[in-house]
Scaffold this active site. Structure first.
Site, PDB file in Angstrom:
ATOM      1  CB  VAL A  58      -0.957  -0.004   1.203  1.00  0.00           C
ATOM      2  CG1 VAL A  58      -1.745   1.316   1.264  1.00  0.00           C
ATOM      3  CG2 VAL A  58      -1.914  -1.178   1.127  1.00  0.00           C
ATOM      4  CB  ALA A  86       9.447   5.586   8.662  1.00  0.00           C
ATOM      5  CE  LYS A 112      -7.545  -5.517   8.110  1.00  0.00           C
ATOM      6  NZ  LYS A 112      -6.531  -4.869   7.257  1.00  0.00           N
ATOM      7  CE  LYS A 131     -11.027  -5.042   6.434  1.00  0.00           C
ATOM      8  NZ  LYS A 131     -10.994  -5.808   5.162  1.00  0.00           N
ATOM      9  N   GLY A 177      -5.931  -4.734  -1.834  1.00  0.00           N
ATOM     10  CA  GLY A 177      -4.957  -4.524  -2.906  1.00  0.00           C
ATOM     11  C   GLY A 177      -4.277  -3.176  -2.760  1.00  0.00           C
TER      12      GLY A 177
END
Length: 429
Positions: free
Chosen positions: A16, A45, A106, A206, A305
């Site tokens: 991501v 980082a 999450k 979630k 994704g």
């Protein structure tokens, strides 16, 4: 337009994070126009600095995330590390240094969302987390802002792409659980250790976040009832098809009829093929929201994704950057209702129970009597038998989970019941 750039610290640069960096670079001019000022990637980082990261200036790479946040010129931090620590400490450090935060974490938000919101409010900073719930699907902001004037009564959805892919393959091809999981792993949908997905932990986190937003109350991960899907079999799908249903791993959040409590749960369930969620295929997510004034709304799209999740992160980045320029903050935690979370035993739904029984007269009457004694009404019964053994499939009317559990325990004690093959809830009706 402001010419001095807003400086962004990127914490984490995996699947991501690398997509976030790429989009920030390739769409820099568009982002500048949309925000009203340039945004500049000021530092990244990471844990492994030697890894080649295409498109990212090596001079931006650091292993000291704390020093990056404390250097004094960072406006916004994007946290895509995941897990509890060091993410929690880094987000708190960001707030302490007047840095707003965009997170996709999450697990952390489900466990410590209240404390993080309090820290953000204390320091007058933003905490945005659209990417933490359903990938690219705009869901947090519509529920937190667009539906802020409405009353949400129920949220039901598919919030994990890996499990939906597996169940979809079992349904459409007749594959067994392990075969479908192997395909999901080969295609990159499932991790080498898929436990968080297939046992429902990911969906439960979630669910906790969404329940808090929907019902304006604090719901932690521990409050969410959770069942995995590893026991779902081809026989369960065959039964579902006979009922005109399919099987999905659902997150279900409900406000009690009297408005005095809420429930939050994640488990496999049969849903009618006529329900919009039944047609959600492959690794897609979809969430069905029922509100008093708006009625029924459905949010659908890729739920995981790199690129889809990065899209949600960048949407939050734009919102937070605009707030920074306006010297304002967006909505924080709304937990004014302080509603209790009811235990699973009080949840009322329909059930599909498959029993292995002796194939002899009186068995059906004995089973029906057991259901009646526990206050569970039977809707339909189907019995098949051969050579002294039989299967009995019972579909109930709506009943409390505790009543159904008592019924099943009593059934196990009958000498005519060889075993309980499966129990599954029926939703969406």
């Amino acid at each position: 337009m402001r010419t001095r750039p807003l400086k962004v610290a990127l914490l984490g640069c995996g699947v991501v994070g690398s997509e976030v960096a790429r989009i920030m670079t390739t769409h820099a001019d568009d982002l500048t126009q949309r925000i009203g000022a340039p945004v500049e990637l000021a530092g990244v980082a990471v844990r492994r600095p030697s890894k080649v990261r295409e498109g990212i200036d090596p001079a931006l790479i650091t292993t000291d995330a704390t020093a990056l946040l404390k250097r004094g010129d960072i406006d916004i931090a994007i946290e895509v590390i995941g897990g509890i620590e060091p993410a929690r400490t880094l987000i708190t450090t960001a707030f302490e240094h007047s840095i707003s935060v965009v997170s996709a974490n999450k697990a952390l938000l489900a466990q410590d969302g209240a404390a993080l919101h309090a820290a953000a409010e204390q320091h007058g900073r933003d905490l945005y987390y659209e990417a933490a719930v359903a990938g690219a699907i705009p869901l947090v902001r519509p529920m937190r802002e667009s539906l802020a004037g409405d009353k949400i009564n129920r949220v039901m959805g598919i919030v994990n792409g890996t499990t939906n892919f597996i169940l979809d393959k079992m349904d459409s091809t007749g594959a067994g659980y392990q075969e479908a999981l192997d395909e999901a792993t080969a295609l990159g949908y499932a991790e080498a250790d898929p436990t968080a997905d297939v046992e429902g932990y990911d969906a439960a986190a979630k669910a906790a976040i969404l329940a808090g937003i929907a019902f304006h109350t604090r719901v932690r991960l521990d409050d969410v009832y959770r069942e995995g899907m590893t026991e779902v079999s081809a026989a369960d799908f065959a039964s579902a098809k006979r009922m005109g249903c399919t099987i999905k791993l659902l997150a279900i959040l409900e406000r009690a009829a009297d408005g005095e409590s809420v429930t939050a749960r994640v488990h496999p369930a049969m849903i009618p093929l006529s329900h919009p969620l039944a047609s959600v295929r492959e690794a897609y997510n979809a969430v069905f929201v029922e509100a008093e004034a708006a009625g029924r709304l459905m949010f659908y799209g890729p739920g995981a994704g790199g690129a889809p999740t990065a899209s949600a992160v960048l949407g939050d980045l734009v919102a937070v950057a605009r707030n920074k320029l306006a010297e304002a903050t967006g909505p924080g935690e709304s937990a004014y209702t302080q509603l209790p979370v009811s235990p699973m035993g009080e949840v009322v739904t329909r059930y599909h129970i498959s029993l292995d029984v002796a194939d002899k007269p009186g068995v059906l009457a004995q089973v029906a009597t057991t259901f009646a004694e526990h206050g569970v009404s039977i809707d339909t019964v189907r019995q098949q038998g051969k050579d002294g053994e039989a299967s009995l499939v019972v579909v109930t009317h709506r009943a409390a989970d505790a009543a159904l559990s008592g019924t099943v325990e009593a059934l196990r004690k009958l000498d005519t019941v060889r075993g309980v093959a499966s129990i599954m809830r029926v939703e969406g009706e």
